[in-house]
Motif scaffolding. Structure first.
Motif, short mmCIF file in Angstrom:
data_model
loop_
_atom_site.label_atom_id
_atom_site.label_comp_id
_atom_site.label_asym_id
_atom_site.label_seq_id
_atom_site.Cartn_x
_atom_site.Cartn_y
_atom_site.Cartn_z
N THR A 37 10.04 10.24 -6.41
CA THR A 37 9.97 9.63 -5.08
C THR A 37 9.25 10.56 -4.10
N CYS A 38 9.18 11.82 -4.42
CA CYS A 38 8.47 12.78 -3.56
C CYS A 38 6.99 12.44 -3.41
N THR A 39 6.48 11.52 -4.21
CA THR A 39 5.07 11.11 -4.16
C THR A 39 4.61 10.71 -2.76
N TYR A 40 5.46 10.00 -2.02
CA TYR A 40 5.04 9.41 -0.74
C TYR A 40 4.82 10.45 0.35
N GLY A 55 4.54 -2.78 -10.95
CA GLY A 55 3.72 -1.63 -11.30
C GLY A 55 4.63 -0.43 -11.32
N VAL A 56 4.10 0.73 -11.69
CA VAL A 56 4.89 1.95 -11.64
C VAL A 56 5.26 2.19 -10.17
N GLU A 57 6.54 2.30 -9.91
CA GLU A 57 7.06 2.27 -8.55
C GLU A 57 6.31 3.16 -7.54
N HIS A 58 5.99 4.39 -7.95
CA HIS A 58 5.40 5.31 -6.96
C HIS A 58 3.92 5.06 -6.72
N ALA A 59 3.31 4.23 -7.55
CA ALA A 59 1.95 3.78 -7.25
C ALA A 59 2.04 2.51 -6.41
N LEU A 60 3.07 1.72 -6.70
CA LEU A 60 3.23 0.41 -6.09
C LEU A 60 3.60 0.47 -4.60
N LEU A 61 4.57 1.31 -4.25
CA LEU A 61 5.09 1.28 -2.87
C LEU A 61 4.05 1.67 -1.82
N PRO A 62 3.28 2.75 -2.04
CA PRO A 62 2.22 3.06 -1.06
C PRO A 62 1.16 1.96 -1.03
N GLU A 63 0.77 1.49 -2.21
CA GLU A 63 -0.28 0.47 -2.31
C GLU A 63 0.11 -0.79 -1.53
N GLN A 64 1.37 -1.18 -1.64
CA GLN A 64 1.84 -2.41 -1.00
C GLN A 64 2.22 -2.19 0.47
N GLY A 65 2.06 -0.97 0.96
CA GLY A 65 2.37 -0.70 2.36
C GLY A 65 3.85 -0.75 2.67
N ILE A 66 4.68 -0.58 1.62
CA ILE A 66 6.14 -0.63 1.82
C ILE A 66 6.64 0.69 2.39
N VAL A 67 6.00 1.79 2.00
CA VAL A 67 6.31 3.07 2.66
C VAL A 67 5.13 3.41 3.57
N ALA A 70 5.15 11.21 4.85
CA ALA A 70 6.54 10.73 4.96
C ALA A 70 7.46 11.80 4.38
N PHE A 71 8.73 11.82 4.79
CA PHE A 71 9.72 12.65 4.10
C PHE A 71 10.31 11.78 3.01
N SER A 72 10.14 12.21 1.79
CA SER A 72 10.46 11.33 0.70
C SER A 72 11.01 12.16 -0.45
N THR A 73 12.15 11.75 -0.98
CA THR A 73 12.76 12.61 -2.00
C THR A 73 13.61 11.81 -2.98
N GLY A 74 13.74 12.37 -4.17
CA GLY A 74 14.52 11.73 -5.21
C GLY A 74 16.00 12.06 -5.06
N VAL A 75 16.84 11.08 -5.37
CA VAL A 75 18.29 11.25 -5.33
C VAL A 75 18.86 10.58 -6.58
N GLY A 76 20.16 10.64 -6.73
CA GLY A 76 20.80 9.97 -7.85
C GLY A 76 21.23 8.56 -7.46
N SER A 77 21.79 7.88 -8.45
CA SER A 77 22.18 6.48 -8.22
C SER A 77 23.28 6.34 -7.17
N THR A 78 24.19 7.32 -7.11
CA THR A 78 25.28 7.21 -6.14
C THR A 78 24.75 7.34 -4.71
N ASP A 79 23.79 8.24 -4.51
CA ASP A 79 23.16 8.33 -3.20
C ASP A 79 22.46 7.02 -2.84
N LEU A 80 21.82 6.42 -3.84
CA LEU A 80 21.15 5.14 -3.58
C LEU A 80 22.18 4.08 -3.19
N ALA A 81 23.28 4.04 -3.93
CA ALA A 81 24.34 3.07 -3.63
C ALA A 81 24.83 3.25 -2.20
#
Ligand code: SF4
Lengths: 419, 165
Positions: free
Chosen positions: A124-127, A99-111, A132-143
């Protein structure tokens, strides 16, 4: 301390933090999608990393160009799939579960409330809606987080928004956040936390809260956040995959700014091209004929959104020569909409109903605009070329306004359609 | 380190969709992305610019999505650095993490015209307009970010910490 400061302090192993301080924090969830994760995975391999820090906390969702829209997208999704398989990730969602990630993660109880979440995706700020403290970053931060389980942040100052008064009919979470962005501008909360509070927020359902936190980034915010309450607990119960931690701001917490908003006179909002801050009340829109309506996305693709759209579309027809595309954000929402007979309403009205995907929201697929075309969308961005040709236009609105516009073939208020 | 080039000016709130439209995001190949750099802000940009040139923008440059494709496209197109009145936060972060030099300077925008020859000293943050003989100062780079740059970006920084670099 504010709720944002408390969560960051707890994850940095500190008693207190101050705005401006740079801290390294433990990350509860690190998220990537089919656009951003391939770069993160490339970086992960480039430094010779072998295992992710925790296979239950790295989450991959191929949702943007999936189901694969072309060969290049198929290759990107394949990178995610192979990495998920190699690392044996708990949370990889194949088309069919995706599903669209930011609908999926709260729904599935992952966050869960109290988390620190980073995602290589700006919404990512959706959560924050869960506390929760939740924020968007770039791919390098994710890595980096995939390797170390940590991320660095400058502790943001917070702006407190206090919403008071009675919500008028047809005014939804989307209208509140569009109105707020219209008020402060697309950089009105730059680098700052947006804390949404007040009696109106306390009465707001979880889907509306998620819509509001989702668009914090559209005001430049680092995160949007809402203190958990009974509504949050009810939502989280039975879903949470980990125990939640409920934080609230102290009464003497310090804010860079406090903005009071009386919601009593807010009317349904429409953001004109090409900025989310370019808002007008529905009454000031004038005659704007449209070619397409999109109801979906991480902003407004949840069940409450579909209920609202269906309320307007029931026993109506989409105007001739207008395409109305409805995209439930997750499989669970899709199924629920089916159970409630909403899909039937959409089909009877002449809408196209799609499997979950980001699709047209970012001009990916499933409803691209031609030169000169106009769309009303429940999505979050109306930048130049966002949904297709650089000379097409996107108008942002709530599901109710979008549905009414589909019926009328021009931007319209739901009051014109539903007696 | 010094950067020297001609300046290309852009207005406020240049979002990542204008820097690199989503229709090109089915690849992350820098050379591919470079071909479409700034396409929806100025379709001629890639054809007009020369390697080393500088982007100068008004406030909130890079707002919108988290796509690292945006700084990648700019860097791969050969732009030496970006100066703006302010940057959106994810873009700011991404630029440091992947080594695209950026400078926040509220005054430069009004004091530099398109086509002016400009020199930027990354160490001191001094921005010199060689065409007009004027000078500006960019905000100093926070020590933590200097460390990242010195290590060659975030991943190199981590590899070094893990003893793998
Ligand atoms: S629905 Fe749109 S805004 Fe949300 S994650 Fe997908 S592309 Fe991004």
């Amino acid at each position: 301390m504010t709720i944002t400061e408390k969560i960051l302090a707890a994850h940095a192993g500190l008693d207190r933090v101050e705005p401006g301080q740079i801290v390294s924090v433990k990350v509860d969830v690190a998220l990537g999608n089919d656009i951003t994760a391939p770069i993160a995975i490339r970086e992960f391999r480039r430094i010779g990393a072998e295992r992710v820090f925790d296979r239950s906390r790295v989450v991959l969702v191929p949702d943007h160009f999936a189901p694969n829209k072309d060969i290049a997208s198929a290759e990107q999704c394949k990178v995610l799939r192979e990495f998920a398989r190699e690392q044996d990730l708990d949370h990889y969602f194949e088309t069919g579960e995706m599903g669209v990630e930011h609908a999926l993660l709260p729904e599935q109880g992952i966050v869960v409330p109290g988390d620190v979440v980073i995602g290589a995706d700006s919404h990512t700020c959706t959560y924050g809606a869960l506390g929760a403290f939740s924020t968007g970053v770039g791919s390098t931060d994710l890595a980096a987080a995939m390797v170390t389980g940590e991320a660095w942040f400058k502790v943001p100052e917070s702006i407190k928004f206090v919403y008071r008064g009675e919500l008028p009919p047809w005014v939804e979470g989307k209208d509140l956040i569009l109105y707020t962005i219209g008020l402060i501008g697309v950089d009105g909360a730059l680098y700052r936390a947006m804390e949404f509070t007040g009696p109106v927020i306390e009465r707001l359902g979880m889907d509306d809260r998620l819509t509001m936190a989702n668009m914090a980034i559209e005001a430049g915010g680092k995160n949007g956040i809402i203190a958990p309450d009974a509504t949050t607990r009810a939502y989280v119960e039975g879903r949470a995959k980990r125990p939640p931690v409920y934080y609230r701001s102290d009464p003497d917490a310090r804010y860079a700014e406090v903005i009071e908003i009386d919601v009593g006179r807010i009317r349904p909002q429409v953001a004109f091209p090409h900025l989310p801050s370019n808002t007008r009340a529905i009454d000031d829109v004038g005659e704007v004929p449209i070619d397409q309506v999109v109801i979906g996305s991480c902003t407004n693709g949840r069940i409450e959104d579909l209920r609202r759209a269906a309320r307007v579309l029931r026993e109506q027809r989409v105007a001739k020569y207008v395409r109305c595309i409805v995209i439930p954000a997750t499989q669970e929402i899709y199924r629920q909409a089916m159970r409630e007979g909403l899909l039937e309403v959409f089909l009877d009205a002449g809408c196209a109903v799609s499997t979950p995907t980001c699709g047209p929201c970012l001009g990916g697929h499933m409803g691209i605009l031609a030169k000169g075309e106009r769309a009303v969308a429940t999505t979050n961005r109306n930048f130049v070329g966002r949904m297709g040709h650089p000379e097409s236009e996107v108008y942002l609105a709530s599901p109710s306004v979008a549905a009414a516009s589909a019926v009328k073939g021009r931007i319209a208020s739901p009051e014109e359609v539903v007696a | 380190m010094k950067f020297r080039g001609r300046v290309w000016k852009f207005g406020p709130d240049i979002d990542t969709d204008r820097i690199i439209p989503a229709r090109y995001l089915n690849t992350s190949d820098p050379a591919e992305l470079a071909k479409h750099c700034m396409e929806d802000a100025d379709p001629e940009f890639v054809a007009k610019m020369r390697p080393g040139d500088i982007i100068l923008a008004d406030k909130n440059f890079g707002c919108g999505s988290s796509r690292e494709h945006a700084p990648i496209a700019i860097k791969a197109a050969g732009v030496s650095c970006v100066i703006a009145r302010s940057f959106a936060r994810i873009f700011y972060r991404n630029a440091f993490n992947m080594g695209l030099p950026i400078f926040e300077c509220p005054e430069a925008f009004d004091g530099i015209e398109e086509g002016d020859e400009v020199e930027v000293d990354a160490g001191t943050g001094r921005i010199r307009n060689l065409t007009r003989g004027t000078e500006f100062r960019a905000a100093p780079i926070p020590p933590f970010m200097q460390e990242l740059i010195a290590d060659g970006g975030l991943m190199a920084h981590i590899a070094k910490r893990a003893g793998k670099g």
